[in-house]
Design an enzyme around this catalytic site. Structure first.
Site, PDB file in Angstrom:
ATOM      1  CD  GLU A   1      -2.431  -1.248   2.838  1.00  0.00           C
ATOM      2  OE1 GLU A   1      -2.029  -0.486   3.741  1.00  0.00           O
ATOM      3  OE2 GLU A   1      -3.360  -2.057   3.006  1.00  0.00           O
ATOM      4  N   PRO A   2       1.721   1.435  -1.003  1.00  0.00           N
ATOM      5  CG  PRO A   2       2.875   1.426  -3.041  1.00  0.00           C
ATOM      6  CD  PRO A   2       1.918   0.610  -2.208  1.00  0.00           C
TER       7      PRO A   2
ATOM      8  CB  CYS B   1      -3.298  35.115  12.077  1.00  0.00           C
ATOM      9  SG  CYS B   1      -3.750  36.327  10.842  1.00  0.00           S
TER      10      CYS B   1
END
Ligand SMILES: *Cc1c(COP(=O)(O)O)cnc(C)c1O
Length: 424
Positions: free
Chosen positions: A275-276, A345
């Protein structure tokens, strides 16, 4: 991280055959640019290494879920590793066949599991006993058997950032070996559950093969015990996690990683699933951003750019390093030390700190490298900033594969109630 897809020609940064400044000019900034060639090469590096061996490469959709990326991988034969109903929806929309989809995650809801069952996905990677019982109930209800594997927590140290290590005893993922055996037994007794595999995923940005090998060995021990209980499996899912080079890391190449796995699996006949995520798309993408202001603080120099932590959260979240390159190289100017910060911010809103960069003026472009994985997918609308556009490059062409959000997109679905009590 420069590579064959992102390089300088003359003094100008290119993505494949396209000068990235052209993308910025046409699409605006900030913008993610993906190299289709790089995605293809990385996927093929995995795929080729398996050679004749039965395998399935389930791309981890959470790393980059743009439909164009998923569709490209689907056409190369990729499956998908999903962790939510939304990712299932995307995978299907992108053309990934449902029988190539595996579903991981500790918190699958009833609705999500029902959706995945109806779509007839390959298997659920079950992460707890309660989940197993829930899935059984849903399967019974729908009259549809669920194919499952149990996610095992092999308790190996992937030696990576604590936030992205998942295969330690103290992590929330998977079941310990004794718990897993019990779950297998329960599942095997149910006529609504079909036990087909075993699964693990030990973490992310892993830079050596040893942790993977250790995990595989733990899985083998468990499979032997299952065998003696009369439970035979058809799939071994080893998860994802192979790292990439952001700075000076030297991770194993996908081919070497696969070779190490195959060496251990020589005498096994199961289909191997991996499952890369990051290792396929991480270095396939950059984030282009423009310098808004040069600001000299009393202690530091700041490059205030139009990309921010809401666009690329990894530096703020994991203190991750992303190389930053000027889009137009400067020939003979001494670098200066700067913090590259966004307009948000928050003090944590930075893309790089104490970085040596050439002196740049207002309006010049910077490329944040290695941004193809966990970049856009982790973006948010914080400070009501529209999400950036995404562009796919192929040779001399590029196309917007997700338009920049508009202000109208920002308020989609919001309602101001008209109650009496709201009157002021
Ligand atoms: C995140 C994740 C992956 C992909 O990890 P990468 O480090 O991007 O390769 C694979 N499987 C599961 C279960 C995951 O949670």
């Amino acid at each position: 991280m420069k590579n064959e897809s992102f390089y300088y020609k003359g003094n100008e940064l290119f993505c494949e055959q396209v000068p990235v400044s052209e993308i910025a000019k046409t699409v605006g900034t900030p913008v993610y640019c993906y190299s289709s060639r790089h995605l293809i090469n990385r996927f093929k590096a995995y795929d080729k290494a398996f050679d004749q061996r039965d395998h399935l490469i389930c791309f981890a959709v959470k790393a980059n879920s743009n439909l164009a990326v998923l569709n490209l991988l689907a056409r190369l034969g990729a499956g998908a590793d999903i962790v939510s109903g939304g990712e299932l929806f995307r995978a299907i929309k992108a053309g990934i066949p449902s029988r190539r989809i595996v579903y991981s995650g500790v918190g699958k809801t009833k609705a999500e599991m029902a959706y995945a069952l109806k779509e007839d996905i390959l298997m659920f990677n079950v992460e707890s006993l309660e989940e197993l019982y829930e899935l059984e109930a849903i399967s019974k209800n729908l009259g549809k058997r669920a194919r499952i594997s149990i996610r095992v927590n092999p308790d190996v140290d992937p030696k990576t950032h604590p936030y992205i290590s998942t295969g330690l005893k103290k992590n929330k993922f998977g079941l310990s070996a004794p718990q897993a055996l019990m779950a297998y037994q329960k599942a095997n007794e149910s006529k609504w559950l079909e036990v087909i595999g075993i699964d693990c995923h030990i973490g992310s940005q892993i830079l050596e093969t040893t942790p993977f090998i250790n995990a595989f060995e733990k899985m083998r021990e468990l499979m032997n015990e299952l065998s003696s209980m009369g439970i035979e499996l058809s799939y071994i899912d080893l998860g994802g996690g192979l790292g990439i080079s952001y700075h000076q890391e030297t991770p194993p190449a996908p081919g070497d990683y696969v070779a190490a796995i195959l060496a251990l699996a020589k005498d096994l006949d199961q289909t191997i699933i991996i499952e890369p995520g990051r290792s396929i798309c991480g270095n396939s993408g950059i984030l282009l951003t423009r310098l808004l202001y040069n600001k000299k603080g009393s202690m530091k120099n700041f490059y205030v750019v139009d990309g921010a932590m809401n666009d690329l959260g990894r530096p703020s979240l994991y203190d991750a390093y992303h190389e930053i390159l000027p889009v137009i190289q400067k020939a003979d100017s001494a670098d200066i030390l700067v913090d590259v910060v966004g307009p948000i911010c928050e003090t944590g809103d930075f893309l790089a700190r104490d970085r040596k960069l050439p002196p740049l003026s207002k309006g010049e472009l910077l490329a944040v490298m290695s941004a193809g994985a966990y970049g856009f997918t982790m973006s948010s609308n914080y400070n009501s900033r529209p999400k950036p556009a995404e562009v796919m490059v192929a040779g001399e062409r590029f196309e917007i594969v997700r338009r920049r959000q508009t202000y109208e997109d920002l308020i989609q679905g919001e309602v101001i109630p008209e109650w009496e009590a709201m009157s002021v």
